[in-house]
Design a protein around this motif. Sequence first.
Motif, short mmCIF file in Angstrom:
data_model
loop_
_atom_site.label_atom_id
_atom_site.label_comp_id
_atom_site.label_asym_id
_atom_site.label_seq_id
_atom_site.Cartn_x
_atom_site.Cartn_y
_atom_site.Cartn_z
N GLY A 135 0.80 -1.21 0.00
CA GLY A 135 0.00 0.00 0.00
C GLY A 135 0.83 1.26 0.00
N ARG A 138 1.29 6.96 -1.85
CA ARG A 138 1.90 8.30 -1.75
C ARG A 138 2.48 8.77 -3.07
N HIS A 146 -7.02 7.95 3.63
CA HIS A 146 -6.50 6.87 2.77
C HIS A 146 -5.18 6.38 3.35
N VAL A 147 -4.23 7.27 3.46
CA VAL A 147 -3.00 7.05 4.22
C VAL A 147 -2.64 8.38 4.87
N PHE A 206 -9.29 3.83 5.38
CA PHE A 206 -8.46 2.65 5.17
C PHE A 206 -7.97 2.21 6.54
N CYS A 207 -8.71 1.30 7.17
CA CYS A 207 -8.38 0.82 8.52
C CYS A 207 -7.50 -0.41 8.37
N GLU A 208 -6.20 -0.19 8.40
CA GLU A 208 -5.25 -1.26 8.05
C GLU A 208 -3.89 -0.90 8.62
N ALA A 222 -1.82 2.26 7.70
CA ALA A 222 -2.75 3.33 7.35
C ALA A 222 -3.32 3.93 8.64
N PHE A 223 -4.56 3.54 9.02
CA PHE A 223 -5.19 4.12 10.20
C PHE A 223 -5.61 3.02 11.17
N HIS A 259 -12.59 0.49 4.24
CA HIS A 259 -11.59 -0.43 3.70
C HIS A 259 -11.14 -1.33 4.85
#
Length: 399
Positions: free
Chosen positions: A90, A94, A160-161, A195-197, A200-201, A223
Amino acid sequence: MLVDNIGELVTNTDGAGGPLGIRRDAALLVEDGQVAWIGPARDAPAADRRIDADGAAVLPGFVDSHAHLVFAGDRAAEFAARMAGQPYTGGGIRTTVGATRAAADDELRATVRRLREEALRQGTTTIEIKSGYGLTVADEARSLRIAAEFSEDTTFLGAHVVPAEYADRPDDYVGMVCGPMLAAAAPHARWIDVFCERGAFDVDHARAILACGQAVGLGVRVHANQLGPGPGVQLGVELGAASVDHCTHLSDADVDALASTTIGCMCADGRHTSTVATLLPGAEFSTRSPYPDARRLLDAGVTVALATDCNPGSSYTSSMPFCIALAVREMRMTPAEAVWAATAGGARALRRDDVGVLRPGARADLIVLDAPSHLHLAYRPGVPLIRQVLQNGVPQCRS
């Protein structure tokens, strides 16, 4: 307009005809952009214009409920590196953020238009479009303004990130997303997504961001569980999300939580309120990752949708027919289940009842296949089978 001589009509309505509500030797009348009548071809009413399906299959237009179309740049080299063995993390998001920030509005608009028209030629009549490659207040707002020119289902994905300039200050970035960025984005969005990963977050940041979006009237999407096990699915169910997307790495508790939302999932006005598991097989294809276990979800009673995840990094496809073929071949869905998930399932993921079905009063979005049956969408992968597309009852393109 009368569409007649239909060999197989997929309606996605309850009753006879199996899960797809299939009618044989059928006809369909369109008036003022809506389906006005469906019945046997022999009983078809008179009409000003006629489309002869010539015995072919007619389906609802595809509903692509997860797409990232507002971006600039190209990540073909990243794809080539993955095909040579580099894992997907992922991190390339950026790269697209930098290109998108540097692009003019007209460049972004041209990309969205190109991809939207590309999807339409392949039968997609409804598409959700996310932001998420700007990650500044101004860039997220302009991304959504442009997206809204092409879709009524737009999603604010400021989370998103964490962008590079906030890498050491994630709390400050979350504060901006919940504050000035959300204020600028909300007027142009119907949904909010995170984006819960890992990378990411985390769940606390994701919950805070989604709660702020709900407070200003945005619907929730997440996500979740793409790169590994995590709390994203459970968070989506907790917040009543319309959809949790990816769902590649699920625990038994995740599946049970999703299945529980299908019990009593209909509002008094007939709208479905379950949390849909939206599967994105194009991402697994493009990243050489394990595919989600659709069979496990379906057998548990979870509502499943299919979408493209069209984006420049991990799934650069706009083809719903391709995703249907992947779902049947790699995720153990039947052709009927995959077609339903790409039409009615996508509509459920967007909490819409006017698309993804063909019945009187629904929007006249439909596709005529160059084939006698919906089975051919998986049976003949890679073949351009969309002969004609109607959107709001208006012919859009013909092969």
